[in-house]
Design a protein around this motif. Structure first.
Motif, short mmCIF file in Angstrom:
data_model
loop_
_atom_site.label_atom_id
_atom_site.label_comp_id
_atom_site.label_asym_id
_atom_site.label_seq_id
_atom_site.Cartn_x
_atom_site.Cartn_y
_atom_site.Cartn_z
N THR A 90 1.06 -1.15 0.87
CA THR A 90 -0.41 0.01 0.21
C THR A 90 0.63 1.41 -0.14
OG1 THR A 90 -1.75 -1.21 1.49
CG2 THR A 90 -1.50 0.96 1.04
N ASN B 262 2.37 1.75 -3.95
CA ASN B 262 1.21 2.42 -3.91
C ASN B 262 1.30 3.89 -4.18
OD1 ASN B 262 0.43 0.28 -5.91
ND2 ASN B 262 -1.42 -0.50 -3.78
N ARG C 51 -7.53 10.94 -6.11
CA ARG C 51 -5.94 10.42 -6.20
C ARG C 51 -4.94 10.21 -7.29
NH1 ARG C 51 -8.22 5.04 -4.67
NH2 ARG C 51 -7.53 4.24 -6.13
N ARG D 271 11.88 11.59 -6.53
CA ARG D 271 12.84 12.61 -7.20
C ARG D 271 12.30 14.06 -6.06
NH1 ARG D 271 14.62 12.52 -11.77
NH2 ARG D 271 12.12 11.83 -12.74
N LEU E 30 14.13 12.63 -2.50
CA LEU E 30 15.78 12.20 -2.73
C LEU E 30 16.48 13.95 -2.43
CD1 LEU E 30 15.81 9.45 -5.33
CD2 LEU E 30 16.85 9.18 -2.75
N GLU F 129 -9.53 -1.99 -2.75
CA GLU F 129 -9.39 -0.75 -2.99
C GLU F 129 -8.39 -0.09 -2.37
OE1 GLU F 129 -11.09 2.27 -5.60
OE2 GLU F 129 -10.93 0.54 -5.70
N TRP F 130 -8.53 -0.03 -0.67
CA TRP F 130 -8.35 0.75 0.01
C TRP F 130 -6.98 0.98 -0.35
CZ3 TRP F 130 -4.09 -1.55 2.86
CH2 TRP F 130 -4.16 -2.75 3.48
N MET F 131 -6.26 0.04 -0.99
CA MET F 131 -4.79 -0.22 -1.36
C MET F 131 -4.00 0.42 -1.99
SD MET F 131 -4.15 -3.99 -0.30
CE MET F 131 -2.57 -4.37 -1.30
N ALA F 132 -5.24 1.38 -3.58
CA ALA F 132 -4.89 2.67 -3.77
C ALA F 132 -3.85 2.05 -5.34
CB ALA F 132 -4.31 4.57 -3.18
N TRP F 133 -4.33 0.99 -5.47
CA TRP F 133 -3.38 0.24 -6.36
C TRP F 133 -3.21 1.41 -8.08
CZ3 TRP F 133 0.05 -3.42 -6.05
CH2 TRP F 133 -0.78 -4.75 -5.09
N THR F 134 -1.84 1.07 -8.39
CA THR F 134 -2.01 1.79 -9.81
C THR F 134 -1.78 0.90 -10.54
OG1 THR F 134 0.53 2.37 -9.48
CG2 THR F 134 -1.17 4.09 -8.89
N PRO G 43 1.10 0.58 -12.48
CA PRO G 43 2.52 0.71 -13.05
C PRO G 43 2.86 -0.36 -11.37
CG PRO G 43 2.37 2.75 -13.47
CD PRO G 43 0.89 1.90 -13.15
N SER G 44 2.69 -0.52 -10.53
CA SER G 44 2.84 -0.99 -8.44
C SER G 44 2.56 -2.40 -9.02
CB SER G 44 2.17 -0.26 -7.53
OG SER G 44 0.50 0.25 -7.60
N PHE H 226 4.74 -5.42 -8.38
CA PHE H 226 4.42 -6.68 -7.53
C PHE H 226 3.93 -7.61 -8.66
CE2 PHE H 226 3.67 -3.44 -5.14
CZ PHE H 226 4.09 -3.72 -4.06
N LEU I 30 18.02 -5.23 -4.45
CA LEU I 30 18.65 -4.63 -4.05
C LEU I 30 18.98 -3.49 -4.31
CD1 LEU I 30 18.24 -3.72 -0.80
CD2 LEU I 30 20.23 -4.51 0.22
N ALA J 254 17.01 -1.57 -7.01
CA ALA J 254 16.52 -0.14 -6.20
C ALA J 254 17.67 0.62 -5.98
CB ALA J 254 15.76 -0.68 -4.59
N TYR J 255 19.19 0.40 -5.41
CA TYR J 255 19.31 1.27 -5.22
C TYR J 255 19.81 2.02 -6.33
CZ TYR J 255 19.36 1.41 0.12
OH TYR J 255 19.33 1.98 1.03
N LEU K 39 17.52 4.25 -7.57
CA LEU K 39 16.75 5.45 -6.51
C LEU K 39 18.35 6.58 -7.01
CD1 LEU K 39 16.27 4.33 -2.91
CD2 LEU K 39 14.98 5.39 -4.15
N ILE L 272 16.93 8.25 -10.48
CA ILE L 272 15.52 9.33 -9.93
C ILE L 272 16.26 10.42 -9.72
CG2 ILE L 272 13.90 10.05 -8.58
CD1 ILE L 272 12.88 6.43 -9.49
N PRO M 17 13.25 7.50 -16.25
CA PRO M 17 13.24 6.25 -15.02
C PRO M 17 13.39 4.85 -15.65
CG PRO M 17 11.23 6.80 -14.25
CD PRO M 17 11.87 7.64 -16.36
#
Lengths: 289, 93
Positions: free
Chosen positions: A30, A33, A45, A54, A57, B5-10, B12-13, B17, B58, B61-62, B65, B68, B75
């Motif tokens: 979550t 997201n 949203r 961005r 950071l 719905e409460w998890m606010a999915w998009t 890309p995310s 996952f 990991l 991810a770095y 980051l 960005i 990205p």
């Protein structure tokens, strides 16, 4: 090739996995997201991509909080681990004095974290606090609400007082688990106290010290309640650590998107450091590189 | 899907996952069929397949980051670099 493990045993981990999924993985998903969206309300949203990452950071206040946090956690480990081991070595091995030491050591660990902050506010107050008034009475100006250095000293003292007993208790448990035969062999060889520590006690404490270092690093890196109650992050921003800054952003300003991006970066830092510590500590004293 | 719905999915995310989940399932099946044996590659430690996946993810991810944080370029470039890094760590790490 023969199987090296019985992998069926992993199915026994499923209950733990389910609990962790509900308590950690789903909330973390979550947060991911949230980090990609601008949240105005439950149903309002907008997708913003990597914008919050961005912004976070390049946030100089976050960099400041991160440097302070690294310094704080570094000092915590440098002080608490050697001090905890020293206390464990100095404790009596058995008898009622050992029990008394264990009870005394456990007291700070039993006090709720926000109460710890309140105790130290009163203890270090320059007008009525025992410590604050004593230091000022010696002619050394001390006020943790006004001077950043004094605030740091107070937060460090509080942290060391609160958590060194945990390291000491773990180290003590490790020491007590060493069979007497090792000490007898060392005596026969005429080993010095330092040699006994270096070649018997320290290697045998590796497991518990790994846990102690990981726990103290993660806990100190996530510290919130005690410094928040004691200094509120001040004076200025001098004791604003990552959690305090995060809560200010998420709860104070209700910037859920940037706060979520911040949380993920925070999580990745903790994950990286914990993994590195774990790997290093697994190799200490084993001859591996 | 309302339950989530409460998890606010998009999109890309959810894709992210789903890919991670597919990798974990795939690696689990792979390891059940042919258990990983620890070995040493260019990484300075002995690793199993799972260790290399963790290090690769990991590290990815770095990489993202860092990209960005220091550039304003798309990205997608850092994602491509992260995939290459993950593949290199898995194969030669």
């Amino acid at each position: 090739m023969d199987k090296t493990h019985d992998n069926k045993a992993w199915f026994l981990v499923i209950p733990v996995f389910v609990i962790v999924a509900f308590s950690a993985i789903i909330p973390l998903m979550t947060v991911v997201n949230y980090s990609l969206q601008d949240i105005f309300g439950p149903n309002e949203r907008y997708f913003v991509g990597t914008e919050w990452f961005r912004e976070v950071l390049n946030d100089s206040r976050l960099h400041g909080a991160l440097y302070r946090q690294l310094l704080f956690s570094g000092l915590v480990l440098l002080i608490e681990v050697p001090l905890g081991v020293a206390i464990a070595l100095a404790m009596p091995p058995r008898g009622w004095t050992a029990s008394l030491c264990l009870v005394l050591l456990a007291i700070p660990l039993l006090i709720p974290w926000n109460v710890i902050g309140t105790i130290w506010i009163i203890f270090t107050r320059p007008d009525i606090g025992l410590l604050g008034r004593t230091i000022n009475g010696l002619g050394i100006p001390f006020d943790h609400t006004a001077a950043p250095l004094d605030a740091w000293v107070t937060v460090m003292l509080m942290e060391v007082w609160h958590w060194t007993p945990l390291v000491a208790l773990l180290a003590y448990a490790g020491l007590r688990a060493i069979p007497e035969a090792y000490y007898q062999a060392a005596r026969i060889d005429g080993a010095s106290a330092w040699a006994v520590f270096k070649y018997i006690q320290l290697p045998k404490m590796r497991g518990v010290l790994t846990i102690a270092i990981l726990l103290r690093f993660m806990d100190s890196f996530l510290i919130y309640a005690e410094p928040f109650v004691l200094t509120g992050g001040g004076p200025g921003n001098s004791t604003t650590f990552l959690s305090i800054y995060l809560v200010k952003q998420a709860v104070g300003q209700f910037d859920l998107g940037p706060a979520a991006a911040f949380s993920i970066i925070y999580f990745l830092i903790v994950l990286l450091f914990s993994w590195v510590f774990y790997q290093v500590l697994q190799r200490v004293g084993t001859g591996d590189k | 899907m309302e339950a989530f719905e409460w998890m606010a999915w998009t999109g890309p995310s959810a894709t992210f996952f789903a890919v991670i989940f597919a990798i974990l399932v795939g690696m689990t099946v792979w390891d059940l069929r042919s258990p990983s044996v620890p070995r040493r590659g260019f990484l300075p430690l002995e690793t199993t397949r799972g260790d290399r996946l963790f290090i690769g993810l990991l590290g990815s991810a770095y990489v993202n980051l860092l990209w960005i944080g220091v550039t304003t370029l798309s990205p997608w470039y850092s994602l491509a670099m992260a995939v290459v890094l993950l593949a290199l760590v898995m194969r030669y790490g």
